[in-house]
Design a protein around this motif. Structure first.
Motif, short mmCIF file in Angstrom:
data_model
loop_
_atom_site.label_atom_id
_atom_site.label_comp_id
_atom_site.label_asym_id
_atom_site.label_seq_id
_atom_site.Cartn_x
_atom_site.Cartn_y
_atom_site.Cartn_z
N GLU A 249 -2.13 18.89 2.48
CA GLU A 249 -0.86 18.18 2.08
C GLU A 249 -0.01 17.27 3.16
O GLU A 249 0.33 16.34 2.92
CB GLU A 249 0.41 19.31 1.83
CG GLU A 249 -0.16 20.12 0.71
CD GLU A 249 1.05 21.26 0.55
OE1 GLU A 249 1.70 21.04 -0.43
OE2 GLU A 249 0.90 22.28 0.96
N GLY A 250 -0.86 17.47 4.44
CA GLY A 250 0.00 16.50 5.44
C GLY A 250 -1.05 15.32 5.65
O GLY A 250 -0.66 14.51 6.61
N SER A 251 -2.12 15.29 5.10
CA SER A 251 -2.72 13.96 5.33
C SER A 251 -2.42 12.84 4.70
O SER A 251 -1.73 12.70 3.70
CB SER A 251 -4.52 14.13 4.46
OG SER A 251 -4.14 14.26 3.02
N PRO A 252 -2.37 11.74 5.68
CA PRO A 252 -1.41 10.61 5.22
C PRO A 252 -2.29 9.75 4.21
O PRO A 252 -3.25 9.90 3.81
CB PRO A 252 -1.80 9.74 6.33
CG PRO A 252 -2.80 10.21 7.08
CD PRO A 252 -2.92 11.58 6.90
N LEU A 253 -1.27 9.06 3.14
CA LEU A 253 -1.77 8.28 2.09
C LEU A 253 -1.29 7.05 2.34
O LEU A 253 -0.28 6.54 1.91
CB LEU A 253 -1.34 8.93 0.73
CG LEU A 253 -1.79 10.42 0.08
CD1 LEU A 253 -0.80 10.72 -0.66
CD2 LEU A 253 -3.13 10.25 0.27
N ALA A 254 -2.22 6.17 3.22
CA ALA A 254 -1.79 5.12 3.89
C ALA A 254 -1.69 3.92 2.87
O ALA A 254 -1.30 2.99 3.42
CB ALA A 254 -2.36 4.88 5.30
N HIS A 255 -2.44 3.99 1.80
CA HIS A 255 -3.03 2.87 1.23
C HIS A 255 -2.14 3.00 -0.48
O HIS A 255 -2.27 4.19 -1.03
CB HIS A 255 -4.36 2.77 0.62
CG HIS A 255 -5.19 2.90 1.95
ND1 HIS A 255 -5.45 1.73 2.99
CD2 HIS A 255 -5.81 3.90 2.74
CE1 HIS A 255 -5.96 2.05 4.04
NE2 HIS A 255 -6.27 3.32 3.82
N ALA A 256 -1.69 1.96 -0.98
CA ALA A 256 -0.70 2.06 -2.22
C ALA A 256 -1.12 0.86 -2.88
O ALA A 256 -0.97 -0.23 -2.35
CB ALA A 256 0.58 2.46 -1.76
N ALA A 257 -0.79 0.86 -3.94
CA ALA A 257 -0.70 -0.24 -5.28
C ALA A 257 0.11 0.19 -6.42
O ALA A 257 0.39 1.14 -6.53
CB ALA A 257 -2.00 -0.72 -5.46
N ARG A 258 0.58 -0.98 -7.12
CA ARG A 258 1.35 -0.63 -8.31
C ARG A 258 0.82 -1.56 -9.41
O ARG A 258 0.67 -2.81 -9.08
CB ARG A 258 2.92 -0.76 -7.80
CG ARG A 258 3.61 -0.42 -9.25
CD ARG A 258 5.10 -0.49 -8.67
NE ARG A 258 5.48 0.68 -7.67
CZ ARG A 258 6.48 1.01 -7.26
NH1 ARG A 258 7.65 0.57 -7.78
NH2 ARG A 258 6.65 2.12 -6.52
#
Length: 341
Positions: A17-26
Protein backbone atom coordinates in the motif's frame (compact mmCIF):
# COMPACT_ATOMS: atom_id res chain seq x y z
CA UNK A 1 12.02 1.24 24.65
CA UNK A 2 12.51 2.62 21.14
CA UNK A 3 11.95 0.50 18.04
CA UNK A 4 12.65 1.21 14.41
CA UNK A 5 11.00 -0.24 11.32
CA UNK A 6 12.99 -1.15 8.23
CA UNK A 7 11.18 0.39 5.26
CA UNK A 8 12.45 -2.43 3.05
CA UNK A 9 11.02 -5.11 5.34
CA UNK A 10 8.11 -6.71 3.43
CA UNK A 11 6.29 -7.41 6.69
CA UNK A 12 6.03 -3.67 7.27
CA UNK A 13 3.81 -3.25 4.19
CA UNK A 14 2.66 -6.73 3.14
CA UNK A 15 0.04 -5.39 0.69
CA UNK A 16 2.30 -2.84 -1.01
CA UNK A 17 0.00 0.00 0.00
CA UNK A 18 2.91 2.35 0.55
CA UNK A 19 4.42 1.99 -2.92
CA UNK A 20 4.30 5.36 -4.69
CA UNK A 21 2.00 5.91 -7.66
CA UNK A 22 3.97 8.68 -9.30
CA UNK A 23 2.40 8.53 -12.77
CA UNK A 24 -1.09 9.82 -13.44
CA UNK A 25 -3.42 10.77 -16.28
CA UNK A 26 -7.08 11.64 -16.73
CA UNK A 27 -9.28 10.74 -19.69
CA UNK A 28 -12.99 11.29 -20.36
CA UNK A 29 -14.34 8.31 -22.27
CA UNK A 30 -17.43 6.07 -22.13
CA UNK A 31 -19.41 8.91 -20.58
CA UNK A 32 -17.14 9.14 -17.53
CA UNK A 33 -13.89 10.68 -16.32
CA UNK A 34 -11.22 8.11 -15.47
CA UNK A 35 -8.40 9.15 -13.13
CA UNK A 36 -5.63 6.60 -13.71
CA UNK A 37 -2.54 6.31 -11.52
CA UNK A 38 0.38 3.91 -11.72
CA UNK A 39 3.76 3.03 -10.32
CA UNK A 40 4.95 2.42 -13.89
CA UNK A 41 5.31 4.87 -16.77
CA UNK A 42 5.12 1.94 -19.19
CA UNK A 43 1.79 0.73 -17.78
CA UNK A 44 0.31 4.22 -17.97
CA UNK A 45 1.54 4.53 -21.56
CA UNK A 46 -0.29 1.29 -22.39
CA UNK A 47 -3.48 2.69 -20.83
CA UNK A 48 -3.02 5.78 -22.99
CA UNK A 49 -3.14 3.53 -26.06
CA UNK A 50 -6.69 2.65 -25.00
CA UNK A 51 -7.95 6.07 -23.87
CA UNK A 52 -5.87 8.99 -25.09
CA UNK A 53 -6.96 11.37 -27.88
CA UNK A 54 -10.55 10.12 -27.98
CA UNK A 55 -13.67 12.32 -28.08
CA UNK A 56 -14.88 13.18 -24.58
CA UNK A 57 -18.29 11.52 -24.59
CA UNK A 58 -20.64 12.54 -21.77
CA UNK A 59 -24.23 11.63 -20.99
CA UNK A 60 -24.76 14.59 -18.66
CA UNK A 61 -23.31 17.99 -17.91
CA UNK A 62 -20.91 16.47 -15.38
CA UNK A 63 -19.12 13.21 -16.07
CA UNK A 64 -18.89 10.83 -13.07
CA UNK A 65 -15.37 10.12 -11.79
CA UNK A 66 -13.81 6.67 -11.57
CA UNK A 67 -10.38 5.77 -10.22
CA UNK A 68 -8.08 3.08 -11.63
CA UNK A 69 -4.75 1.93 -10.18
CA UNK A 70 -2.23 0.17 -12.40
CA UNK A 71 0.47 -1.71 -10.50
CA UNK A 72 3.50 -3.42 -12.03
CA UNK A 73 4.90 -6.55 -10.42
CA UNK A 74 8.27 -8.26 -10.72
CA UNK A 75 9.08 -10.29 -13.83
CA UNK A 76 8.61 -14.05 -13.65
CA UNK A 77 10.15 -16.99 -15.45
CA UNK A 78 6.76 -18.11 -16.76
CA UNK A 79 6.57 -17.92 -20.55
CA UNK A 80 3.19 -18.03 -22.29
CA UNK A 81 2.76 -18.47 -26.02
CA UNK A 82 -0.69 -17.07 -25.30
CA UNK A 83 -1.74 -15.81 -21.84
CA UNK A 84 -4.33 -17.83 -19.93
CA UNK A 85 -7.95 -16.88 -20.52
CA UNK A 86 -9.36 -14.43 -18.01
CA UNK A 87 -11.41 -16.25 -15.37
CA UNK A 88 -14.15 -14.15 -13.80
CA UNK A 89 -15.68 -14.24 -10.36
CA UNK A 90 -17.64 -11.95 -8.06
CA UNK A 91 -18.45 -11.51 -4.40
CA UNK A 92 -18.59 -8.97 -1.57
CA UNK A 93 -19.37 -6.20 -4.05
CA UNK A 94 -16.28 -6.71 -6.21
CA UNK A 95 -15.78 -8.20 -9.68
CA UNK A 96 -12.56 -10.00 -10.60
CA UNK A 97 -10.86 -11.07 -13.80
CA UNK A 98 -7.87 -13.37 -13.28
CA UNK A 99 -5.26 -14.55 -15.78
CA UNK A 100 -2.93 -15.87 -13.09
CA UNK A 101 -1.70 -14.95 -9.61
CA UNK A 102 0.29 -11.97 -10.91
CA UNK A 103 -2.04 -10.68 -13.62
CA UNK A 104 -5.55 -9.77 -12.64
CA UNK A 105 -8.09 -6.98 -12.27
CA UNK A 106 -10.37 -6.21 -9.33
CA UNK A 107 -13.30 -3.82 -9.81
CA UNK A 108 -15.45 -2.29 -7.08
CA UNK A 109 -18.37 -0.55 -8.83
CA UNK A 110 -19.73 0.69 -5.51
CA UNK A 111 -16.49 2.51 -4.70
CA UNK A 112 -15.98 3.49 -8.37
CA UNK A 113 -12.47 2.02 -8.22
CA UNK A 114 -10.44 -0.67 -9.93
CA UNK A 115 -7.01 -2.24 -9.50
CA UNK A 116 -5.09 -3.77 -12.39
CA UNK A 117 -2.04 -5.85 -11.48
CA UNK A 118 0.43 -6.80 -14.22
CA UNK A 119 3.75 -8.63 -14.08
CA UNK A 120 6.70 -7.12 -15.96
CA UNK A 121 7.08 -10.17 -18.20
CA UNK A 122 3.41 -10.03 -19.23
CA UNK A 123 3.68 -6.33 -20.04
CA UNK A 124 6.75 -6.96 -22.18
CA UNK A 125 5.55 -10.05 -24.05
CA UNK A 126 1.77 -9.60 -24.25
CA UNK A 127 0.86 -5.90 -24.12
CA UNK A 128 -2.20 -6.39 -26.33
CA UNK A 129 -3.78 -8.84 -23.88
CA UNK A 130 -2.89 -6.64 -20.90
CA UNK A 131 -4.56 -3.65 -22.52
CA UNK A 132 -7.56 -5.38 -24.04
CA UNK A 133 -8.36 -8.02 -21.41
CA UNK A 134 -7.33 -6.34 -18.15
CA UNK A 135 -7.26 -2.55 -18.58
CA UNK A 136 -10.29 -2.25 -20.84
CA UNK A 137 -12.04 -4.86 -18.69
CA UNK A 138 -11.76 -2.43 -15.76
CA UNK A 139 -12.89 0.58 -17.80
CA UNK A 140 -15.88 -1.22 -19.28
CA UNK A 141 -17.09 -2.60 -15.95
CA UNK A 142 -16.76 0.72 -14.14
CA UNK A 143 -18.48 2.65 -16.94
CA UNK A 144 -21.34 0.17 -17.31
CA UNK A 145 -22.02 -0.58 -13.64
CA UNK A 146 -21.37 2.99 -12.48
CA UNK A 147 -23.68 4.61 -15.05
CA UNK A 148 -26.37 1.92 -15.52
CA UNK A 149 -25.30 1.34 -19.12
CA UNK A 150 -26.14 -1.80 -21.11
CA UNK A 151 -22.93 -3.40 -22.46
CA UNK A 152 -23.23 -4.91 -25.94
CA UNK A 153 -20.94 -6.78 -28.29
CA UNK A 154 -21.48 -4.93 -31.54
CA UNK A 155 -20.68 -1.90 -33.66
CA UNK A 156 -22.19 1.58 -33.86
CA UNK A 157 -21.92 4.41 -36.37
CA UNK A 158 -24.12 7.14 -37.85
CA UNK A 159 -24.34 10.80 -38.75
CA UNK A 160 -26.16 13.94 -37.66
CA UNK A 161 -26.28 12.73 -34.07
CA UNK A 162 -28.23 9.57 -35.02
CA UNK A 163 -26.75 6.09 -35.02
CA UNK A 164 -27.43 2.45 -35.78
CA UNK A 165 -26.42 -0.34 -33.44
CA UNK A 166 -25.17 -3.31 -35.47
CA UNK A 167 -25.30 -6.75 -33.82
CA UNK A 168 -24.82 -10.26 -35.10
CA UNK A 169 -22.84 -13.49 -34.72
CA UNK A 170 -19.08 -13.75 -35.19
CA UNK A 171 -18.32 -13.79 -38.90
CA UNK A 172 -21.49 -11.96 -39.93
CA UNK A 173 -19.45 -8.95 -41.10
CA UNK A 174 -19.77 -6.36 -38.31
CA UNK A 175 -16.13 -5.28 -38.59
CA UNK A 176 -16.20 -5.06 -42.39
CA UNK A 177 -19.41 -3.03 -42.30
CA UNK A 178 -17.90 -0.75 -39.65
CA UNK A 179 -14.82 -0.28 -41.84
CA UNK A 180 -16.98 0.82 -44.78
CA UNK A 181 -19.00 3.16 -42.59
CA UNK A 182 -15.70 4.77 -41.61
CA UNK A 183 -14.52 4.99 -45.23
CA UNK A 184 -17.87 6.47 -46.30
CA UNK A 185 -17.49 9.30 -43.78
CA UNK A 186 -20.01 8.24 -41.16
CA UNK A 187 -19.41 9.14 -37.51
CA UNK A 188 -17.78 6.18 -35.77
CA UNK A 189 -18.57 5.12 -32.18
CA UNK A 190 -17.16 1.60 -31.80
CA UNK A 191 -16.57 -1.65 -33.63
CA UNK A 192 -16.38 -4.16 -30.78
CA UNK A 193 -18.01 -2.92 -27.57
CA UNK A 194 -21.00 -0.53 -27.43
CA UNK A 195 -22.57 0.88 -24.26
CA UNK A 196 -26.13 2.18 -24.33
CA UNK A 197 -27.84 4.43 -21.80
CA UNK A 198 -31.29 2.76 -21.81
CA UNK A 199 -33.33 5.74 -20.64
CA UNK A 200 -32.18 7.85 -23.61
CA UNK A 201 -30.97 5.10 -26.01
CA UNK A 202 -27.72 6.95 -26.61
CA UNK A 203 -24.63 4.90 -27.40
CA UNK A 204 -20.94 5.32 -26.63
CA UNK A 205 -17.81 3.19 -26.95
CA UNK A 206 -14.03 3.27 -27.18
CA UNK A 207 -13.26 4.35 -30.74
CA UNK A 208 -9.61 3.43 -30.38
CA UNK A 209 -9.05 0.49 -32.73
CA UNK A 210 -10.67 -1.29 -35.66
CA UNK A 211 -10.02 -5.03 -35.99
CA UNK A 212 -10.27 -6.49 -39.48
CA UNK A 213 -8.95 -9.60 -41.17
CA UNK A 214 -6.58 -9.32 -44.10
CA UNK A 215 -9.32 -10.42 -46.49
CA UNK A 216 -11.09 -7.11 -45.77
CA UNK A 217 -8.15 -5.03 -46.97
CA UNK A 218 -9.15 -5.34 -50.61
CA UNK A 219 -12.22 -3.19 -49.88
CA UNK A 220 -9.93 -0.20 -49.20
CA UNK A 221 -7.76 1.72 -51.66
CA UNK A 222 -5.03 4.34 -51.48
CA UNK A 223 -4.29 5.85 -48.07
CA UNK A 224 -6.92 3.75 -46.22
CA UNK A 225 -5.38 0.58 -47.64
CA UNK A 226 -1.91 1.67 -46.58
CA UNK A 227 -3.24 2.51 -43.10
CA UNK A 228 -4.73 -0.96 -42.69
CA UNK A 229 -1.83 -2.85 -44.27
CA UNK A 230 0.73 -1.14 -42.02
CA UNK A 231 -1.26 -1.89 -38.84
CA UNK A 232 0.06 -4.62 -36.51
CA UNK A 233 -1.46 -8.09 -36.49
CA UNK A 234 -2.94 -9.40 -33.26
CA UNK A 235 -4.25 -12.89 -32.48
CA UNK A 236 -7.75 -12.97 -31.03
CA UNK A 237 -8.81 -15.62 -28.52
CA UNK A 238 -10.80 -17.27 -31.30
CA UNK A 239 -7.51 -17.97 -33.08
CA UNK A 240 -8.30 -15.46 -35.84
CA UNK A 241 -5.50 -13.05 -36.77
CA UNK A 242 -6.66 -9.49 -37.35
CA UNK A 243 -5.16 -6.11 -38.17
CA UNK A 244 -5.49 -3.70 -35.25
CA UNK A 245 -5.79 -0.32 -36.94
CA UNK A 246 -5.58 2.80 -34.77
CA UNK A 247 -8.68 4.87 -35.58
CA UNK A 248 -7.07 8.04 -34.22
CA UNK A 249 -4.55 8.15 -37.06
CA UNK A 250 -6.72 6.73 -39.81
CA UNK A 251 -9.37 8.09 -42.16
CA UNK A 252 -12.90 8.94 -41.17
CA UNK A 253 -14.51 10.73 -38.23
CA UNK A 254 -14.97 9.70 -34.63
CA UNK A 255 -18.35 10.64 -33.17
CA UNK A 256 -17.88 13.69 -30.94
CA UNK A 257 -20.76 12.70 -28.62
CA UNK A 258 -22.89 9.63 -27.89
CA UNK A 259 -25.23 8.87 -30.79
CA UNK A 260 -29.00 8.67 -30.39
CA UNK A 261 -29.89 5.20 -31.64
CA UNK A 262 -32.35 5.32 -34.51
CA UNK A 263 -32.45 1.55 -35.00
CA UNK A 264 -30.91 -1.79 -34.10
CA UNK A 265 -29.75 -3.98 -36.98
CA UNK A 266 -29.18 -7.72 -36.66
CA UNK A 267 -26.73 -8.91 -39.30
CA UNK A 268 -27.36 -12.30 -40.82
CA UNK A 269 -24.66 -14.49 -42.34
CA UNK A 270 -27.20 -15.72 -44.91
CA UNK A 271 -26.98 -14.29 -48.46
CA UNK A 272 -29.84 -11.96 -49.35
CA UNK A 273 -32.66 -13.64 -51.27
CA UNK A 274 -35.25 -10.90 -50.95
CA UNK A 275 -35.37 -7.38 -49.56
CA UNK A 276 -32.00 -6.46 -48.06
CA UNK A 277 -33.56 -5.20 -44.84
CA UNK A 278 -36.75 -6.20 -43.10
CA UNK A 279 -38.36 -5.08 -39.87
CA UNK A 280 -38.69 -7.74 -37.18
CA UNK A 281 -41.96 -8.14 -35.26
CA UNK A 282 -41.65 -7.55 -31.53
CA UNK A 283 -41.54 -11.17 -30.38
CA UNK A 284 -38.90 -12.14 -32.93
CA UNK A 285 -36.87 -9.00 -32.19
CA UNK A 286 -36.89 -9.69 -28.44
CA UNK A 287 -35.87 -13.32 -28.96
CA UNK A 288 -33.06 -12.43 -31.35
CA UNK A 289 -31.69 -9.70 -29.09
CA UNK A 290 -31.66 -12.05 -26.10
CA UNK A 291 -29.95 -14.84 -28.06
CA UNK A 292 -27.34 -12.48 -29.51
CA UNK A 293 -26.46 -10.74 -26.22
CA UNK A 294 -26.62 -13.32 -23.39
CA UNK A 295 -24.43 -11.29 -20.99
CA UNK A 296 -26.31 -8.02 -21.48
CA UNK A 297 -29.62 -9.87 -21.18
CA UNK A 298 -28.74 -10.69 -17.58
CA UNK A 299 -28.06 -7.09 -16.60
CA UNK A 300 -30.55 -4.99 -14.58
CA UNK A 301 -31.50 -2.52 -17.31
CA UNK A 302 -31.85 -5.00 -20.17
CA UNK A 303 -35.65 -4.82 -20.40
CA UNK A 304 -35.62 -1.04 -20.68
CA UNK A 305 -33.05 -1.30 -23.48
CA UNK A 306 -35.16 -3.91 -25.31
CA UNK A 307 -38.25 -1.73 -25.04
CA UNK A 308 -36.31 1.22 -26.45
CA UNK A 309 -34.86 -0.90 -29.26
CA UNK A 310 -38.26 -2.23 -30.31
CA UNK A 311 -39.75 1.26 -30.19
CA UNK A 312 -37.07 2.54 -32.58
CA UNK A 313 -37.09 -0.55 -34.75
CA UNK A 314 -35.16 -3.81 -34.89
CA UNK A 315 -34.22 -5.01 -38.38
CA UNK A 316 -32.62 -8.03 -40.00
CA UNK A 317 -30.05 -7.36 -42.69
CA UNK A 318 -28.95 -10.29 -44.86
CA UNK A 319 -25.46 -10.52 -46.28
CA UNK A 320 -24.99 -8.31 -49.34
CA UNK A 321 -22.71 -8.77 -52.34
CA UNK A 322 -20.72 -5.68 -51.30
CA UNK A 323 -20.54 -3.90 -47.91
CA UNK A 324 -21.47 -0.70 -49.72
CA UNK A 325 -24.84 -2.30 -50.54
CA UNK A 326 -25.37 -3.03 -46.85
CA UNK A 327 -24.62 0.58 -45.96
CA UNK A 328 -27.04 1.75 -48.64
CA UNK A 329 -29.75 -0.37 -47.03
CA UNK A 330 -29.01 1.16 -43.61
CA UNK A 331 -28.80 4.83 -44.57
CA UNK A 332 -32.59 5.44 -44.58
CA UNK A 333 -32.63 4.43 -40.91
CA UNK A 334 -30.38 7.40 -40.13
CA UNK A 335 -32.48 9.90 -42.03
CA UNK A 336 -34.82 11.55 -39.54
CA UNK A 337 -37.18 12.56 -42.37
CA UNK A 338 -37.23 9.25 -44.25
CA UNK A 339 -40.12 6.86 -44.14
CA UNK A 340 -38.48 3.73 -42.82
CA UNK A 341 -39.81 0.45 -44.11
Amino acid sequence: MTTTTDATDPTADPFGEGSPLAHAARWTVLGACFHVVSDSAALLALAAQACASLPAHRFGAVAPMFHVELRLGAPRDTVYALPPRVRTQAGAGVLCGVMDAANHVVVSPGQRRALVSVSADMLERHPYHVRYELMEFALYLLAARGQDLVPLHGACFGFGGRGVLVLGPTGAGKSTLALHALLEGLDFVAEDGVFVEPKTMRATGLANYLHVRDDALHWAEGAPHRWLASSPVILRRSGVAKREADLRIGPGRLATAPLDLAAVVMLSDQPASGPARRSLPRDEAVARLHADQPYAAGQPHWQRFVDGAVERGVYRLDRQAHPRDALRALRPLLDADAAVA
